[in-house]
Design an enzyme around this catalytic site. Structure first.
Site, PDB file in Angstrom:
ATOM      1  N   GLY A 188     -23.821 -38.560  -1.736  1.00  0.00           N
ATOM      2  CA  GLY A 188     -23.470 -38.946  -1.246  1.00  0.00           C
ATOM      3  C   GLY A 188     -24.276 -40.199  -1.335  1.00  0.00           C
ATOM      4  N   ASN A 189     -24.663 -40.782   0.239  1.00  0.00           N
ATOM      5  CA  ASN A 189     -25.414 -42.151   0.731  1.00  0.00           C
ATOM      6  C   ASN A 189     -27.276 -42.019  -0.286  1.00  0.00           C
ATOM      7  OD1 ASN A 189     -26.846 -41.899   2.647  1.00  0.00           O
ATOM      8  ND2 ASN A 189     -25.102 -41.949   3.442  1.00  0.00           N
ATOM      9  N   THR A 190     -27.971 -42.902  -0.425  1.00  0.00           N
ATOM     10  CA  THR A 190     -29.073 -43.317  -1.043  1.00  0.00           C
ATOM     11  C   THR A 190     -30.261 -42.347   0.244  1.00  0.00           C
ATOM     12  OG1 THR A 190     -28.367 -45.027  -2.253  1.00  0.00           O
ATOM     13  CG2 THR A 190     -30.541 -44.838  -1.594  1.00  0.00           C
ATOM     14  N   ALA A 191     -29.408 -43.017   1.664  1.00  0.00           N
ATOM     15  CA  ALA A 191     -30.876 -42.591   2.341  1.00  0.00           C
ATOM     16  C   ALA A 191     -30.573 -41.174   2.679  1.00  0.00           C
ATOM     17  CB  ALA A 191     -30.161 -42.925   4.000  1.00  0.00           C
ATOM     18  N   VAL A 192     -29.574 -40.237   3.099  1.00  0.00           N
ATOM     19  CA  VAL A 192     -29.660 -38.772   2.914  1.00  0.00           C
ATOM     20  C   VAL A 192     -29.621 -38.319   1.243  1.00  0.00           C
ATOM     21  CG1 VAL A 192     -28.060 -37.033   3.253  1.00  0.00           C
ATOM     22  CG2 VAL A 192     -27.911 -38.882   4.375  1.00  0.00           C
ATOM     23  N   GLY A 193     -29.662 -38.793   0.023  1.00  0.00           N
ATOM     24  CA  GLY A 193     -30.230 -38.534  -0.584  1.00  0.00           C
ATOM     25  C   GLY A 193     -31.627 -37.899  -1.074  1.00  0.00           C
ATOM     26  N   GLU A 210     -26.095 -37.457  -7.103  1.00  0.00           N
ATOM     27  CA  GLU A 210     -24.798 -38.508  -7.141  1.00  0.00           C
ATOM     28  C   GLU A 210     -25.107 -39.826  -5.633  1.00  0.00           C
ATOM     29  OE1 GLU A 210     -22.483 -39.077 -10.024  1.00  0.00           O
ATOM     30  OE2 GLU A 210     -23.892 -37.833 -10.620  1.00  0.00           O
ATOM     31  N   CYS A 244     -17.044 -44.917  -5.025  1.00  0.00           N
ATOM     32  CA  CYS A 244     -18.840 -45.098  -5.722  1.00  0.00           C
ATOM     33  C   CYS A 244     -18.838 -45.784  -6.467  1.00  0.00           C
ATOM     34  CB  CYS A 244     -19.653 -43.627  -5.147  1.00  0.00           C
ATOM     35  SG  CYS A 244     -18.508 -42.674  -6.660  1.00  0.00           S
TER      36      CYS A 244
END
Lengths: 453, 482
Positions: A188-193, A210, A244
């Site tokens: 998913g995305n960086t923020a949620v990572g 990822e 991605c």
């Protein structure tokens, strides 16, 4: 909260029972997954069409073919991957057994993404099962048809307790993340990572993230522009830019900018015809929120091609922006849409510096006839992965680890790398209870004589 | 942010590419070898002062094992650094596909006090070998060693290098730094963005480190701890078992992350073991271990008081004497210990061996599996099957059959925990891999474009058939002749 506790608790109890451990069991589950993909192909394609307007052959080659390949490879290789690996011994351990034992971690959580909703759940699932784990699957709620389908199908083909599917949105995922897992793979995305890793930290759970970023694409003056642009066009606009590892933006010398635009335009016509909107091969943005987000990136930009949109159908035409300023909004976040900014640079050194000033991307692309130049770009930058003179393709070779670095992620998977990601490498040294005399040197009382020997 | 300048200083050196060339890495590694040689006397003195470490133990665990790692790394570095070419599918036969080992950038190594040289030096070897810039944060608890490292180490590293990229001017010299301080300083240090963090210590602090790392999406290796079980079956050579267990337990006065923490055996075996352990302790340390030059001390008053409290569990079968002034705790064996006793609730990290009685191997395995997964697990038996059963039915970082500690001395075995005992691994090649980003690279040619045609829109079933034929992976037993 209680529901999640129960689901994870059941999976853990099922793991503890040990039935997921024997290789025959794992292969049997993988075979069942293979049957599922083959028998339910129509339903899977229909779900992908409903979620992303992906057409048959495209959906099959991007989502299903890869999964079947991964299943075949894994079932073939599992016995050799899972075998204990003897290691080099020294003089002291010469008569001992020393090896690395591959063992399951326990209960793995796989959180999928919406852009390739089938393959991004299936590939991690395959690796986690192969390594002998129980797996909790949480498909993305944004691609709701695929999520629903997986929730229906997986329990029909797999052990229900060992591999439960959990559906839901942010509140359900947040709940799920309070539970203890033995590995979490999140796409998913960086923020949620960051949120996932912080939740994992509470339980000291290892993670594979990822994520994404802005994957740069440098086009050298010395290259076959028509070939380069055809390959870039394919990678950029597939899945309506929602990939991605799509080339996010182009870096090139100002003198070739116009030719790049011309070539991409020509290729777009070749691919989608004169009226893109009516091509069955062009997808749509997944939802209104992302539609608005991508559209807003066009504000104030020089549109060299495209720019048309239709909110009702979440359609955004393949778009090219020229002379883009590095400070503009479209150069801040990952675009994840069919908008291709071109930023001009005077030299490859400038391109390298530009790339290195930014967060490390998931993929990096460089097009040139000059092999030395390609080598230099790779050596002087950092990225999750690289394809030279093409885009996307490193994803399709399962012997290459697929993963990010820095803000684009940590850890990797695909093929054998999945198996290793989801296994614990336990070091084992088995000695004899006899031969005690060889141990005498290490016991106290110490002496200089012992040290010198 | 008091460390922002230091970190950005190192990051600038990193971006200038200083630590990347193999010659540079080799030079630093060789300098570390000289550090161990030149400063041997100071290392012996500092660790004796901090932990009462016997010289023999220092030679073995703080110098010899580090040198092994150093030599293993120097011997193999060029091979490890090479691009690793991978098998290709049919469609990519003419392409170049390889895994490139890229350094991460700026690495932080946080080391503990129990093996204060080894536990920063061995990870440092890996981080340098992989081409990174490194900040080392030694433990403030082992005070004299901290000072030695802070004062002596920097002068060995990073002498006169130059950037391989002529267009970038190097006026900065630093690629390595030692940061000293306690909890407050470490917390401030962790606010900065690192590209990798390697932490050795206890699980609660591991959580803090990983939480701080999450803010920057920094990958971590956490070498933590736990209670390492030691199962002794009824069929074994009691004398040898006692010596091996005593050695592993009392080395460094018990302050070893992979020491056998507690023993599980039947009551019959316990009766045999106690005299054997008594004899082993006497052989090793003499009738009064306090006078033996080969037995260490507890590192601090705080740790001494913590371990001393644990003596209250069960009954003392051997030892039990303490001396607060010296921070001396005698090699001790406790019996009649209950699972709920304090000594069975935390990692002991002291020279006390509790013996818990179980009826049989199954009970031992159930007990082990009801607790957090340990860093190490030991099983003693002259019956191979018993050792294998324990191995197969449990989970732990590492495992050693019929001995203690020894699995960590082989550089070819990965060293790391699982669950509460840690994540990630290092030693030997695993250190190099831990501190490198494995970057998947595919280099294609610009020609042969018609081969790509099937993948482009407009899509068709026919095009798809070609893709399938050239890139399908099928199971070998149902192959079709091409």
């Amino acid at each position: 909260m209680e529901r999640m506790q129960q689901i994870v608790g059941r999976a853990r109890a099922a793991f503890r029972s040990g039935r997921g451990r024997p290789l025959e069991f794992r292969i049997q589950q993988l075979k069942a997954l293979e049957r599922m993909v083959q028998e339910k192909e129509k339903e899977i394609l229909a779900a992908l069409k409903a979620d992303l307007n992906k057409c048959g052959p495209n959906a099959y080659s991007h989502e299903i073919l890869g999964v079947l390949g991964e299943l075949a490879l894994t079932m073939e290789k599992l016995p050799s991957w899972a075998a204990p690996q003897p290691v080099k011994k020294n003089l002291l351990t010469m008569r001992d057994e020393a090896y690395i034992n591959y063992e399951p971690l326990g209960v793995v959580l796989v959180i999928g993404a919406w852009n390739y909703p089938f393959v991004l759940v299936m590939q991690p699932l395959i690796g986690a099962i192969a390594a002998g784990n129980a797996v909790v699957v949480k498909p993305s709620e944004v691609s709701e048809n695929t999520a629903q389908l997986l929730a229906e199908l997986l329990p029909q083909y797999l052990d229900k307790e060992l591999y439960p599917v959990v559906t839901g949105g942010v509140p359900e995922t947040t709940d799920l993340l309070t539970q203890r897992f033995d590995h979490i793979l999140y796409t998913g995305n960086t923020a949620v990572g960051k949120i996932v890793m912080a939740a994992a930290a509470k339980h000291l759970t290892p993670v594979t993230l990822e994520l994404g970023g802005k994957s740069p694409c440098y086009i050298d003056k010395d290259c076959d522009l028509s070939v380069a642009c055809r390959r870039i066009t394919w990678g950029k606009y597939m899945n309506c830019g929602q990939t991605c590892i799509a080339p996010d933006y182009i870096l090139c010398h100002p003198s070739i900018q116009d030719k790049v635009v011309e070539n991409i335009k020509a290729t777009l016509k070749e691919f989608y015809g004169d009226d893109v909107k009516s091509s069955p091969d062009y997808e749509r943005i997944v939802n209104q929120r992302h539609f608005k987000r991508v559209k807003s990136l066009l504000e104030g930009q020089k549109i060299a091609h495209g720019g048309e949109s239709d909110e009702a159908s979440c359609f955004i035409a393949p778009t090219i922006l020229t002379d883009v300023s590095p400070e503009s909004k479209v150069m801040e976040e990952e675009i994840f849409g069919p908008v291709l900014p071109i930023v001009t640079v005077k030299s490859v050194e400038e391109a390298i510096e530009f790339i290195n000033l930014r967060e490390k991307p998931l993929a990096l692309y460089v097009f040139s006839n000059n092999k030395e130049l390609i080598k230099r770009v790779i050596s002087q930058t950092s990225s999750g992965g690289v394809t030279g003179n093409d885009v996307i393709m490193h994803f399709f070779l399962s012997t290459l680890p697929f993963g990010g670095v820095g803000h684009s992620g940590m850890g990797a998977y695909h093929g054998k790398h999945s198996f290793e990601t989801f296994s614990h490498r336990r070091s084992c040294l088995i000695k004899d209870l006899k031969m005690e005399s060889t141990n005498k040197m290490r016991y106290p009382p110490g002496s200089q004589k012992k040290v010198d020997w | 942010n008091p460390f922002a300048e230091l970190v950005s200083h190192l990051r600038a050196s990193w971006l200038a590419g200083k630590t990347r060339p193999m010659e540079y890495r080799v030079a630093q590694l060789e300098a570390l070898g000289r550090f161990l040689d030149d400063k041997k006397q100071q290392i012996l003195e500092a660790t004796a002062s901090d932990l009462g470490k016997p010289p023999f133990e220092v030679e073995l665990s703080e110098i010899f094992l580090c040198k092994n790692e150093l030599h293993e790394t120097l011997n193999n570095l060029s091979r490890w650094m090479k691009d690793e070419h991978v098998d290709k599918n049919l469609a990519m036969q003419l392409d170049s596909a390889f895994i490139r080992k890229d350094p991460y950038g700026v690495v932080l190594i946080i080391a503990p006090w129990n093996y204060p040289i080894h536990l920063f030096l061995v990870p440092l070897i890996g981080a340098i070998a992989a081409g990174n810039c490194v900040i080392v944060k030694p433990s403030e608890v082992s005070k004299k060693t901290e000072r030695l490292v802070a004062e002596a180490l920097p002068s060995y590293l990073d002498k006169a290098g130059h950037s391989p990229y002529p267009s970038i001017l190097i006026s900065l010299q630093d690629c390595f730094a030692v940061v000293t301080g306690a909890v407050l300083e470490t917390t401030r240090l962790l606010e900065n963005k690192f590209d990798y963090i390697f932490f050795t210590g206890i699980p609660p602090v591991g959580q803090i480190v990983m939480t701080a790392a999450a803010k920057h999406l920094t990958p971590v290796t956490l070498e933590l701890g736990g209670k390492n079980p030691c199962y002794v079956s009824d069929t074994c050579d009691v004398t040898n078992v006692a010596r091996r267990v005593a050695w592993g337990r009392f080395f460094n006065a018990g302050q070893t992350c992979i020491a056998p923490d507690y023993l599980l055996c039947t009551i019959e075996m316990r009766e045999k073991l106690i005299p054997a352990l008594r004899k082993a302790i006497d052989d090793f340390y003499g009738p009064n271990p306090r006078e033996s030059p080969d037995f260490g001390r507890i590192v601090s008053d705080k740790q001494f008081q913590r371990v001393q409290r644990l003596l209250g569990s069960g009954h003392v079968a051997i030892g039990g004497q303490t001396d607060e002034a010296e921070r001396y705790i005698a090699p001790t064996v406790l019996v009649d210990v209950q699972p709920s006793d304090p000594i069975m609730q935390e990692e002991i990290f002291g020279p006390i061996l509790p013996i818990m009685v179980i009826a049989n191997m199954d009970e031992a395995i159930d007990f082990i599996n009801s607790r957090e997964r340990p860093l190490a697990l030991y099983a003693f038996s002259s019956n191979d099957k018993v050792v294998n059963q324990v191995l197969e039915r449990t989970s732990s970082g590492g495992f050693c059959g019929n001995d203690t500690l020894m699995h960590m001395t082989l550089t070819s075995l990965p060293f790391g925990g699982i669950g509460n005992s840690g994540l990630g691994m290092h030693h030997g090649k695993f250190s190099f891999n831990t501190f490198s980003h494995h970057r998947g690279c595919l280099k294609r040619g610009m020609g042969r474009e018609p081969l790509n045609a099937p993948r482009y829109p407009p899509y068709s079933q026919q095009k798809f058939g070609v893709i399938q034929a050239t890139s399908k992976v099928s199971r070998k037993n149902d192959c079709t002749l091409l």
